[in-house]
Motif scaffolding. Structure first.
Motif, PDB file in Angstrom:
ATOM      1  N   ASP A 168       0.826  -1.219   0.000  1.00 17.93           N
ATOM      2  CA  ASP A 168       0.000   0.000   0.000  1.00 17.93           C
ATOM      3  C   ASP A 168       0.856   1.263   0.000  1.00 17.93           C
ATOM      4  N   ALA A 169       2.017   1.200   0.656  1.00 19.16           N
ATOM      5  CA  ALA A 169       2.895   2.377   0.731  1.00 19.16           C
ATOM      6  C   ALA A 169       3.702   2.564  -0.558  1.00 19.16           C
ATOM      7  N   GLY A 170       3.592   1.598  -1.486  1.00 21.58           N
ATOM      8  CA  GLY A 170       4.317   1.714  -2.754  1.00 21.58           C
ATOM      9  C   GLY A 170       5.782   1.313  -2.651  1.00 21.58           C
ATOM     10  N   PHE A 171       6.136   0.522  -1.633  1.00 20.23           N
ATOM     11  CA  PHE A 171       7.537   0.141  -1.434  1.00 20.23           C
ATOM     12  C   PHE A 171       7.893  -1.220  -2.027  1.00 20.23           C
ATOM     13  N   THR A 172       6.943  -1.859  -2.732  1.00 19.92           N
ATOM     14  CA  THR A 172       7.291  -3.147  -3.350  1.00 19.92           C
ATOM     15  C   THR A 172       7.852  -2.894  -4.752  1.00 19.92           C
ATOM     16  N   PHE A 173       8.719  -3.813  -5.203  1.00 22.10           N
ATOM     17  CA  PHE A 173       9.282  -3.715  -6.550  1.00 22.10           C
ATOM     18  C   PHE A 173       8.408  -4.542  -7.487  1.00 22.10           C
ATOM     19  N   GLY A 174       7.882  -3.914  -8.538  1.00 20.63           N
ATOM     20  CA  GLY A 174       6.914  -4.600  -9.393  1.00 20.63           C
ATOM     21  C   GLY A 174       7.455  -4.959 -10.761  1.00 20.63           C
ATOM     22  N   GLY A 175       6.556  -5.465 -11.600  1.00 17.36           N
ATOM     23  CA  GLY A 175       6.876  -5.730 -13.003  1.00 17.36           C
ATOM     24  C   GLY A 175       7.522  -7.072 -13.273  1.00 17.36           C
ATOM     25  N   PHE A 176       7.392  -8.022 -12.333  1.00 19.90           N
ATOM     26  CA  PHE A 176       7.991  -9.347 -12.548  1.00 19.90           C
ATOM     27  C   PHE A 176       6.978 -10.308 -13.150  1.00 19.90           C
ATOM     28  N   THR A 177       7.500 -11.298 -13.860  1.00 20.26           N
ATOM     29  CA  THR A 177       6.644 -12.309 -14.465  1.00 20.26           C
ATOM     30  C   THR A 177       6.866 -13.638 -13.759  1.00 20.26           C
ATOM     31  N   LEU A 178       5.780 -14.225 -13.281  1.00 17.59           N
ATOM     32  CA  LEU A 178       5.874 -15.550 -12.637  1.00 17.59           C
ATOM     33  C   LEU A 178       5.472 -16.646 -13.609  1.00 17.59           C
ATOM     34  N   SER A 179       4.426 -16.360 -14.382  1.00 23.32           N
ATOM     35  CA  SER A 179       3.892 -17.360 -15.316  1.00 23.32           C
ATOM     36  C   SER A 179       3.022 -16.591 -16.301  1.00 23.32           C
ATOM     37  N   GLU A 180       2.425 -17.318 -17.260  1.00 24.84           N
ATOM     38  CA  GLU A 180       1.526 -16.642 -18.203  1.00 24.84           C
ATOM     39  C   GLU A 180       0.378 -15.982 -17.462  1.00 24.84           C
ATOM     40  N   GLU A 181      -0.066 -16.669 -16.422  1.00 24.89           N
ATOM     41  CA  GLU A 181      -1.222 -16.182 -15.665  1.00 24.89           C
ATOM     42  C   GLU A 181      -0.863 -14.942 -14.835  1.00 24.89           C
ATOM     43  N   PHE A 182       0.370 -14.956 -14.285  1.00 22.69           N
ATOM     44  CA  PHE A 182       0.797 -13.863 -13.415  1.00 22.69           C
ATOM     45  C   PHE A 182       1.986 -13.145 -14.054  1.00 22.69           C
ATOM     46  N   SER A 183       1.672 -12.152 -14.884  1.00 16.98           N
ATOM     47  CA  SER A 183       2.729 -11.535 -15.685  1.00 16.98           C
ATOM     48  C   SER A 183       3.182 -10.184 -15.142  1.00 16.98           C
ATOM     49  N   ASP A 184       2.497  -9.629 -14.165  1.00 22.18           N
ATOM     50  CA  ASP A 184       2.958  -8.365 -13.600  1.00 22.18           C
ATOM     51  C   ASP A 184       2.817  -8.419 -12.081  1.00 22.18           C
ATOM     52  N   VAL A 185       3.768  -9.111 -11.459  1.00 19.30           N
ATOM     53  CA  VAL A 185       3.674  -9.315 -10.009  1.00 19.30           C
ATOM     54  C   VAL A 185       4.833  -8.599  -9.320  1.00 19.30           C
ATOM     55  N   ASP A 186       4.699  -8.445  -8.001  1.00 11.39           N
ATOM     56  CA  ASP A 186       5.748  -7.818  -7.207  1.00 11.39           C
ATOM     57  C   ASP A 186       6.752  -8.858  -6.741  1.00 11.39           C
TER      58      ASP A 186
END
Ligand SMILES: [Zn+2]
Length: 331
Positions: free
Chosen positions: A116-134
């Motif tokens: 919520d504070a915006g301190f996570t690093f995003g834009g990672f891909t885990l799988s086709e289903e989860f393509s924009d995760v922290d």
């Protein structure tokens, strides 16, 4: 998630409707070792009579790959509250968390206030289903863990208002300890000269750690241990190590050592040399509960002492508020 476990889950949903009397302690289930430790810190003396904690994962367990067992499902469905790390760290729990959300139990990810504070690093891909995760390894910045502490304390205070003062006071004292830990960590990690500050590990669990302490970080696998390192990844990392003259790499307690050993061989074949840290680092799992590395603070201290020693430096003395270094770490 097998059909059998899902069937079991829904079967147990009916039974769990039985009301609990006030005299019974509240039942809390926690997933990872870090979440278990934080919950224990906040619960403090209430543990036992007022609160019972059932931890699902132990030392050395990889949460990315951990498959919930039938007894885990039963425990979660009995529980008044389930606390987990979140950001898809517990990769095999997705449907289970969703099903729990349908129940009248508190289900809470301790990463929530950090996200919520915006301190996570995003834009990672885990799988086709989860393509924009922290990146889920947010706990490695002690400042993020302070936010997680305050967030979980507020959840506990609202969930068990009779003891809200205890949770909030325990959180306040712990946040002070985490401040000392962060300050000591900055000092310790700065004992290695700036151009050599590169941390190399099996999987990419240390980005938040690197950000907290001003180090460059390279993981052989991606942000999940589901990713396999290929020959090209190994060659590329070996070339990087030779070019930057990096003296040491580290194995993680919850990841098999093979891939890092393959990098070491590739470096030697190319005429270079790189060591492996004298001790494994704790990444996604802490040490056993009765060991120094079995608490969040002990885990961070153990990692930092191990890393700086791998680079031939020595960490400054630990503030006494953070406990005493065990003999095997005291050097
Ligand atoms: Zn991980």
């Amino acid at each position: 998630m097998t059909r059998l476990i899902l069937f079991f889950l829904f079967a147990v949903l009916f039974v769990s409707g039985i009301a609990q009397s006030q005299a019974q302690p509240l039942e809390v289930v926690t997933t990872t070792t870090q979440v278990t430790d934080l919950t224990k810190v906040l619960v403090g003396d209430l543990l036992g009579d007022s609160i019972v904690i059932t931890p699902l994962m132990g030392a050395g367990v990889d949460p990315h790959l951990y498959q919930p067992t039938e007894s885990d499902v039963v425990a979660m469905n009995r529980a008044d509250a389930v606390f987990y790390s979140g950001l898809f760290l517990e990769g095999r729990f997705g449907e289970l968390f969703e099903a729990l959300g349908e129940r009248d139990a508190l289900t809470y990810a301790v990463s929530t206030p950090v996200k919520d504070a915006g301190f996570t690093f995003g834009g990672f891909t885990l799988s086709e289903e989860f393509s924009d995760v922290d990146d889920p390894h947010f706990w490695f910045d002690p400042r993020n863990w302070q936010l997680a502490t305050e967030g979980l304390a507020e959840q506990l205070a609202a969930f068990d208002p009779t003891h809200s003062d205890t949770y909030l006071a325990n959180a306040e004292a712990y946040v002070e300890q985490l401040t000392l830990l962060y300050e000591w960590g900055v000092e310790a990690m700065s004992t290695v000269s700036e151009e050599r500050r590169v941390l190399i590990t099996s999987h990419d669990a240390f980005q938040y750690f690197g950000d907290a302490f001003g180090w460059e970080v390279r993981g052989l696998q991606g942000i999940s241990t589901e990713d396999e390192a290929g020959v090209a990844d190994i060659q590329e990392l070996a070339a990087f190590i030779i070019e930057r003259e990096i003296p040491v790499m580290f194995i993680e307690s919850s990841v098999p050592p093979d891939a890092i050993e393959a990098v070491q061989e590739a470096v030697s074949r190319a005429g270079g040399s790189v060591g492996i840290g004298e001790r494994v680092l704790f990444s996604d799992a802490m040490g056993a509960a009765d060991e120094f590395g079995g608490s969040y603070i002990g885990m961070i201290v153990t990692n930092i002492v191990t890393i700086v020693r791998g680079f031939g430096s020595e960490a400054p003395p630990l503030p006494q508020e953070l406990g005493e270094l065990p003999e095997e770490l005291a050097g």
